[in-house]
Design a protein around this motif. Structure first.
Motif, mmCIF file in Angstrom:
data_model
loop_
_atom_site.group_PDB
_atom_site.id
_atom_site.type_symbol
_atom_site.label_atom_id
_atom_site.label_comp_id
_atom_site.label_asym_id
_atom_site.label_seq_id
_atom_site.Cartn_x
_atom_site.Cartn_y
_atom_site.Cartn_z
ATOM 1 N N THR A 198 0.837 -1.203 0.000
ATOM 2 C CA THR A 198 0.000 0.000 0.000
ATOM 3 C C THR A 198 0.871 1.251 0.000
ATOM 4 N N ARG A 199 0.290 2.349 -0.517
ATOM 5 C CA ARG A 199 0.954 3.645 -0.524
ATOM 6 C C ARG A 199 -0.035 4.737 -0.135
ATOM 7 N N ARG A 200 0.487 5.815 0.410
ATOM 8 C CA ARG A 200 -0.337 6.962 0.751
ATOM 9 C C ARG A 200 -0.188 8.029 -0.328
ATOM 10 N N ILE A 201 -1.311 8.613 -0.730
ATOM 11 C CA ILE A 201 -1.291 9.714 -1.690
ATOM 12 C C ILE A 201 -1.374 11.023 -0.907
ATOM 13 N N ASP A 202 -0.482 11.928 -1.198
ATOM 14 C CA ASP A 202 -0.442 13.218 -0.508
ATOM 15 C C ASP A 202 -0.993 14.304 -1.423
ATOM 16 N N PHE A 203 -2.173 14.824 -1.062
ATOM 17 C CA PHE A 203 -2.804 15.918 -1.810
ATOM 18 C C PHE A 203 -2.736 17.198 -0.987
ATOM 19 N N THR A 204 -2.678 18.318 -1.675
ATOM 20 C CA THR A 204 -2.859 19.631 -1.062
ATOM 21 C C THR A 204 -3.784 20.437 -1.966
ATOM 22 N N PHE A 205 -4.994 20.702 -1.469
ATOM 23 C CA PHE A 205 -5.978 21.464 -2.237
ATOM 24 C C PHE A 205 -6.135 22.852 -1.614
ATOM 25 N N ASP A 206 -6.008 23.885 -2.438
ATOM 26 C CA ASP A 206 -6.152 25.267 -1.980
ATOM 27 C C ASP A 206 -7.567 25.769 -2.278
ATOM 28 N N ILE A 207 -8.181 26.397 -1.290
ATOM 29 C CA ILE A 207 -9.469 27.052 -1.505
ATOM 30 C C ILE A 207 -9.351 28.491 -0.991
ATOM 31 N N SER A 208 -10.177 29.364 -1.518
ATOM 32 C CA SER A 208 -10.114 30.770 -1.128
ATOM 33 C C SER A 208 -10.689 30.956 0.277
ATOM 34 N N TYR A 209 -10.333 32.056 0.901
ATOM 35 C CA TYR A 209 -10.847 32.363 2.240
ATOM 36 C C TYR A 209 -12.354 32.612 2.239
ATOM 37 N N ASP A 210 -12.898 32.984 1.101
ATOM 38 C CA ASP A 210 -14.329 33.251 1.018
ATOM 39 C C ASP A 210 -15.151 31.970 0.857
ATOM 40 N N SER A 211 -14.518 30.867 0.521
ATOM 41 C CA SER A 211 -15.244 29.612 0.301
ATOM 42 C C SER A 211 -15.608 28.959 1.630
ATOM 43 N N ASN A 212 -16.610 28.069 1.572
ATOM 44 C CA ASN A 212 -17.085 27.366 2.760
ATOM 45 C C ASN A 212 -16.143 26.197 3.071
ATOM 46 N N LEU A 213 -15.394 26.313 4.157
ATOM 47 C CA LEU A 213 -14.386 25.310 4.507
ATOM 48 C C LEU A 213 -15.024 23.954 4.819
ATOM 49 N N LYS A 214 -16.082 23.954 5.620
ATOM 50 C CA LYS A 214 -16.723 22.688 5.992
ATOM 51 C C LYS A 214 -17.309 21.988 4.769
ATOM 52 N N GLN A 215 -17.895 22.768 3.877
ATOM 53 C CA GLN A 215 -18.461 22.171 2.672
ATOM 54 C C GLN A 215 -17.373 21.535 1.818
ATOM 55 N N ALA A 216 -16.221 22.206 1.716
ATOM 56 C CA ALA A 216 -15.110 21.660 0.935
ATOM 57 C C ALA A 216 -14.628 20.343 1.524
ATOM 58 N N LYS A 217 -14.521 20.265 2.843
ATOM 59 C CA LYS A 217 -14.083 19.029 3.485
ATOM 60 C C LYS A 217 -15.106 17.920 3.293
ATOM 61 N N GLU A 218 -16.399 18.264 3.350
ATOM 62 C CA GLU A 218 -17.434 17.252 3.124
ATOM 63 C C GLU A 218 -17.398 16.716 1.706
ATOM 64 N N ILE A 219 -17.149 17.593 0.732
ATOM 65 C CA ILE A 219 -17.065 17.146 -0.676
ATOM 66 C C ILE A 219 -15.899 16.184 -0.858
ATOM 67 N N ILE A 220 -14.756 16.526 -0.289
ATOM 68 C CA ILE A 220 -13.573 15.653 -0.414
ATOM 69 C C ILE A 220 -13.829 14.319 0.266
ATOM 70 N N ALA A 221 -14.452 14.347 1.446
ATOM 71 C CA ALA A 221 -14.741 13.093 2.159
ATOM 72 C C ALA A 221 -15.677 12.210 1.349
ATOM 73 N N ARG A 222 -16.667 12.798 0.699
ATOM 74 C CA ARG A 222 -17.603 12.021 -0.117
ATOM 75 C C ARG A 222 -16.884 11.421 -1.343
ATOM 76 N N ILE A 223 -15.998 12.196 -1.965
ATOM 77 C CA ILE A 223 -15.263 11.687 -3.137
ATOM 78 C C ILE A 223 -14.408 10.490 -2.739
ATOM 79 N N LEU A 224 -13.739 10.576 -1.600
ATOM 80 C CA LEU A 224 -12.886 9.471 -1.149
ATOM 81 C C LEU A 224 -13.718 8.247 -0.784
#
Length: 302
Positions: A198-224
């Motif tokens: 097994t291997r770990r994938i290291d991602f870094t996603f940038d979002i603007s300060y005006d964007s909804n942080l919790k929503q972004a984390k929920e979207i990523i969690a759903r994709i995974l």
């Protein structure tokens, strides 16, 4: 002058006399004597030497193949198998050649000494090659990689095709063949991307300060969660990695099987971009914003 001519004439007469003696000696021999004294003894030696060489060469190849199979059976390493076969065959063939020459009556002790002296001279002139050879032996002993592994070494990344006595052969992602000296591989760091399951994938996603942080984390969690290539154990990590000057950096760390690494990497990256666009989450890029007071005036000098 006359004395020199007389001396040359005397020497010519002596040569003619010696030639006549040899002719008389040969003519006095009958075919049976020539056959018994010369043809049979020397012919037998030559035939035996040829037989020793041919049979010994076959034996050397047979033994080297057995040693190679034994090495592969104990280690399952094709590179070690090839290395053992090559070295053992060369050493056994050298013994066969010495035995064949000994049958011909050649003093093999002096030949061995000559080979040793030549080997020393060659070794001094080929220090780099001997260093690569020694490094190849060490790599085969420690086995930091095997054939088919994806490794990074010597500033190159590729799949291990084979390791020879002096160089390591890699095949890059664009199907190029790269040869790296074993000495450079052994002295450099080696990153084996295929050693673990097994291997770990290291991602870094940038979002603007005006964007909804919790929503972004929920979207990523759903994709995974929806991606069948992402392993459930260990669980993926989704966290705020940094508050940068122009963005909030989300650190995402899912685990996948080594064989699925790039497929999962590309698929997750594309899904995040599409879902962020659909949800209106801005991914910032380098730009400059200029804010002026309402009562400020701008003058342009021409």
């Amino acid at each position: 002058m006359a004395a020199e001519q007389a001396q040359e004439a005397a020497q010519h007469v002596d040569v003619q006399a010696e030639a006549a003696k040899v002719i008389d000696h040969v003519s006095s021999l009958d075919m049976n004597q020539i056959l018994n004294d010369y043809l049979i003894p020397y012919g037998t030696k030559i035939l035996l030497a040829i037989a020793i060489f041919i049979f010994g060469k076959w034996i050397a190849r047979f033994i080297s193949n057995l040693l190679g199979k034994a090495a592969f059976a104990s280690t399952k390493d094709e590179m070690l198998q090839s290395f053992v076969k090559s070295i053992s065959y060369f050493l056994l063939l050298l013994i066969v050649v010495i035995a064949a020459l000994s049958q011909l009556g050649i003093n093999t002790s002096s030949l061995v000494a000559l080979i040793g002296a030549a080997g020393l001279a060659i070794g001094l002139s080929l220090q780099n090659s001997l260093q690569n050879f020694a490094a190849g032996v060490m790599l085969l002993i420690f086995k930091p990689f095997r054939k088919g592994d994806l490794i990074e070494t010597g500033g190159m990344t590729g799949i291990v095709e084979q390791m020879g006595l002096l160089v390591l052969e890699l095949r890059t992602g664009d199907n190029k063949t790269v040869l790296i000296p074993n000495g450079k591989v052994f002295s450099d760091s080696i990153v084996n991307n295929s050693n673990n399951e097994t291997r770990r994938i290291d991602f870094t996603f940038d979002i603007s300060y005006d964007s909804n942080l919790k929503q972004a984390k929920e979207i990523i969690a759903r994709i995974l969660a929806d991606n069948s290539l992402v392993l459930k154990n260990p669980e993926p990590v989704i966290a705020v990695g940094a508050l940068a000057s122009s963005s909030v950096q989300l650190v995402v760390r899912p685990w996948v099987k080594t064989a699925d690494y790039w497929t999962a990497y590309w698929g997750i990256t594309e899904s995040v971009k599409l879902e962020f666009d659909h949800a209106g989450i801005e991914i910032p890029f380098n730009q400059m914003a200029l804010h002026l007071p309402e009562n400020a005036s701008v003058s342009v000098n021409k």
